[in-house]
Write an enzyme that holds these catalytic residues in place. Structure first.
Site, PDB file in Angstrom:
ATOM      1  N   ASP A  24      -1.258  56.405  15.474  1.00  0.00           N
ATOM      2  CA  ASP A  24      -0.182  56.258  16.454  1.00  0.00           C
ATOM      3  C   ASP A  24      -0.307  54.864  17.057  1.00  0.00           C
ATOM      4  OD1 ASP A  24       1.947  57.137  18.242  1.00  0.00           O
ATOM      5  OD2 ASP A  24       0.432  57.087  19.814  1.00  0.00           O
ATOM      6  N   SER A  25       0.727  54.462  17.770  1.00  0.00           N
ATOM      7  CA  SER A  25       0.677  53.167  18.443  1.00  0.00           C
ATOM      8  C   SER A  25      -0.385  53.159  19.549  1.00  0.00           C
ATOM      9  CB  SER A  25       2.049  52.857  19.040  1.00  0.00           C
ATOM     10  OG  SER A  25       2.446  53.909  19.904  1.00  0.00           O
ATOM     11  N   TYR A  76       5.182  50.397  20.344  1.00  0.00           N
ATOM     12  CA  TYR A  76       5.947  50.080  19.132  1.00  0.00           C
ATOM     13  C   TYR A  76       7.450  50.254  19.388  1.00  0.00           C
ATOM     14  CZ  TYR A  76       1.868  50.479  15.885  1.00  0.00           C
ATOM     15  OH  TYR A  76       0.702  50.317  15.199  1.00  0.00           O
ATOM     16  N   GLY A  77       7.748  51.113  20.357  1.00  0.00           N
ATOM     17  CA  GLY A  77       9.125  51.587  20.518  1.00  0.00           C
ATOM     18  C   GLY A  77      10.143  50.547  20.921  1.00  0.00           C
ATOM     19  N   CYS A  85       3.424  58.995  15.014  1.00  0.00           N
ATOM     20  CA  CYS A  85       4.204  58.149  15.913  1.00  0.00           C
ATOM     21  C   CYS A  85       5.632  58.236  15.402  1.00  0.00           C
ATOM     22  CB  CYS A  85       3.686  56.713  15.833  1.00  0.00           C
ATOM     23  SG  CYS A  85       4.694  55.519  16.703  1.00  0.00           S
ATOM     24  N   ASN A  86       6.532  58.650  16.265  1.00  0.00           N
ATOM     25  CA  ASN A  86       7.922  58.800  15.827  1.00  0.00           C
ATOM     26  C   ASN A  86       8.518  57.466  15.394  1.00  0.00           C
ATOM     27  OD1 ASN A  86       9.092  61.709  16.654  1.00  0.00           O
ATOM     28  ND2 ASN A  86       7.460  61.102  18.037  1.00  0.00           N
ATOM     29  N   THR A  87       8.185  56.407  16.160  1.00  0.00           N
ATOM     30  CA  THR A  87       8.764  55.102  15.853  1.00  0.00           C
ATOM     31  C   THR A  87       8.312  54.640  14.469  1.00  0.00           C
ATOM     32  OG1 THR A  87       8.605  54.623  18.220  1.00  0.00           O
ATOM     33  CG2 THR A  87       9.083  52.776  16.768  1.00  0.00           C
ATOM     34  N   GLU A  89       1.694  57.394  30.207  1.00  0.00           N
ATOM     35  CA  GLU A  89       0.390  56.722  30.119  1.00  0.00           C
ATOM     36  C   GLU A  89      -0.267  56.539  31.483  1.00  0.00           C
ATOM     37  OE1 GLU A  89      -0.448  53.612  27.539  1.00  0.00           O
ATOM     38  OE2 GLU A  89       0.310  54.731  25.839  1.00  0.00           O
ATOM     39  N   CYS A 137       9.378  61.515  20.794  1.00  0.00           N
ATOM     40  CA  CYS A 137       8.348  60.499  21.002  1.00  0.00           C
ATOM     41  C   CYS A 137       7.095  61.262  21.385  1.00  0.00           C
ATOM     42  CB  CYS A 137       8.775  59.553  22.125  1.00  0.00           C
ATOM     43  SG  CYS A 137       7.440  58.472  22.675  1.00  0.00           S
ATOM     44  N   THR A 138       5.971  60.844  20.832  1.00  0.00           N
ATOM     45  CA  THR A 138       4.738  61.619  21.026  1.00  0.00           C
ATOM     46  C   THR A 138       4.275  61.652  22.486  1.00  0.00           C
ATOM     47  OG1 THR A 138       3.580  59.617  20.392  1.00  0.00           O
ATOM     48  CG2 THR A 138       3.834  61.327  18.716  1.00  0.00           C
ATOM     49  N   HIS A 139       4.753  60.716  23.308  1.00  0.00           N
ATOM     50  CA  HIS A 139       4.358  60.710  24.715  1.00  0.00           C
ATOM     51  C   HIS A 139       5.113  61.761  25.539  1.00  0.00           C
ATOM     52  CE1 HIS A 139       2.584  56.853  23.754  1.00  0.00           C
ATOM     53  NE2 HIS A 139       2.102  56.736  24.977  1.00  0.00           N
TER      54      HIS A 139
HETATM   55  N1  DGL Z   1       4.086  56.855  19.930  1.00  0.00           N
HETATM   56  C1  DGL Z   1       5.402  56.284  20.025  1.00  0.00           C
HETATM   57  C2  DGL Z   1       6.434  57.220  19.421  1.00  0.00           C
HETATM   58  O1  DGL Z   1       6.159  58.397  19.178  1.00  0.00           O
HETATM   59  C3  DGL Z   1       5.788  55.974  21.451  1.00  0.00           C
HETATM   60  C4  DGL Z   1       5.039  54.882  22.112  1.00  0.00           C
HETATM   61  C5  DGL Z   1       5.412  53.492  21.672  1.00  0.00           C
HETATM   62  O2  DGL Z   1       6.492  53.004  21.997  1.00  0.00           O
HETATM   63  O3  DGL Z   1       4.565  52.908  20.995  1.00  0.00           O
HETATM   64  O4  DGL Z   1       7.530  56.812  19.181  1.00  0.00           O
END
Ligand code: DGL
Length: 283
Positions: A13-14, A45-46, A76-78, A156, A190-192
């Site tokens: 993940d990011s 990453y987003g 990570c979805n992105t 976060e 998004c995983t967050h």
């Molecule tokens: N983990 C990223 C996602 O699931 C979100 C955090 C990011 O922007 O890096 O898209």
């Protein structure tokens, strides 16, 4: 190279968000060794371009593959939205699972009226990954996607609940609360975002089901391990190890909001992946 059943599943993940997926994997597959990489030096990453996110994802995957993994989970979805196909092209012999398809599937199962909302990072929304994956599974669905990158920072910081968080969440989710929005299902793309689930649920109300990819991804991974005969048979007690690209102390601290187990700092290794070699295709 022959993949071995006792090799870990690599998860990246990011940053810390992918730990929500790691939780689900731990629960579903307690016998599997897991190796997690958080690219904490380059999070988020987003808000980055597809080109940058693809490069980062390729470097993260190369780092995990060097450690010998039997499967890669892009938690990570992105990164799943923009880089899953390039990764599959480079490593055709490695099973690779992203989180977008499982999340789309979960939303198609949950909706009763076919109106689905998606909240995700800017990059995931711009890439239309969820919209495409949902329409592939249910061509009659109507999908409205809204970027909510601000939720990443809230999650976060450990701001998961309370009146101020509700206010911010309500403001960001305004497009869904307008009278014309008929959604009955909202994808936390998004995983967050599962960290803010209670606040999002309060704002959206009982009529809207919230779905995220974590559980469905764990089911996908389990099915794929069975199908590829890669399930770990040795009952020696599974290990979870961690790598980060920056700030192991912050990672351990912030991770406590996302991961149900306490992370032993001795299991967190700092790695530099920015200059790692990316093969054109796996040899
Ligand atoms: N983990 C990223 C996602 O699931 C979100 C955090 C990011 O922007 O890096 O898209």
């Amino acid at each position: 190279m022959q993949l071995q059943t006792d090799w870990p599943i690599g998860v990246f993940d990011s940053g810390v968000g992918g730990l929500t997926v790691l939780n689900a994997l731990r629960e579903k597959l307690p016998n599997e060794n897991l190796l997690y990489l958080g690219d904490t030096a380059r999070v988020p990453y987003g808000t980055k371009s597809s080109l940058s996110v693809t490069r980062y994802a390729e470097q993260a995957a190369a780092c995990l593959i060097r450690q010998q993994i039997k499967m890669l989970v892009v938690a990570c979805n992105t990164a799943s939205a923009v880089a899953i196909e390039p990764l599959r092209a480079i490593y055709p012999h490695l099973p690779i699972v992203g989180v977008v398809e499982p999340g789309a599937e979960a939303s198609c199962e949950a909706t009763r009226n076919g109106h689905i909302g998606v909240i995700a990072t800017e990059s995931t929304v711009n890439n239309a990954a969820y919209q495409t994956a949902i329409l592939k599974q249910n061509p009659d669905a109507s999908v409205v996607a809204q970027p909510c990158s601000l939720f990443v920072a809230l999650a976060e910081e450990g701001w998961h609940d309370g009146p101020l968080v509700d206010q911010i969440v309500a403001r960001c989710l305004e497009p869904f609360s307008m009278e014309h929005s008929q959604i009955d299902t909202l994808v936390l793309g998004c995983t967050h975002f599962p960290a803010l689930r209670q606040s999002i649920a309060r704002v959206m109300g009982d009529a809207v089901s919230l779905v995220d990819s974590a559980q469905t991804t764990a089911v996908y991974v389990s099915d794929l391990l069975q199908k590829t005969n890669l399930m770990n048979q040795s009952g020696c007690g599974a290990e979870v190890n961690f790598m980060v690209t920056d700030g192991p102390e912050r990672f351990v601290r912030v991770a406590s909001h996302f991961f149900s187990e306490k992370i032993d700092p001795a299991r967190v290794q700092v790695v530099d992946i920015q200059h790692i070699h990316i093969p054109e295709t796996e040899s």
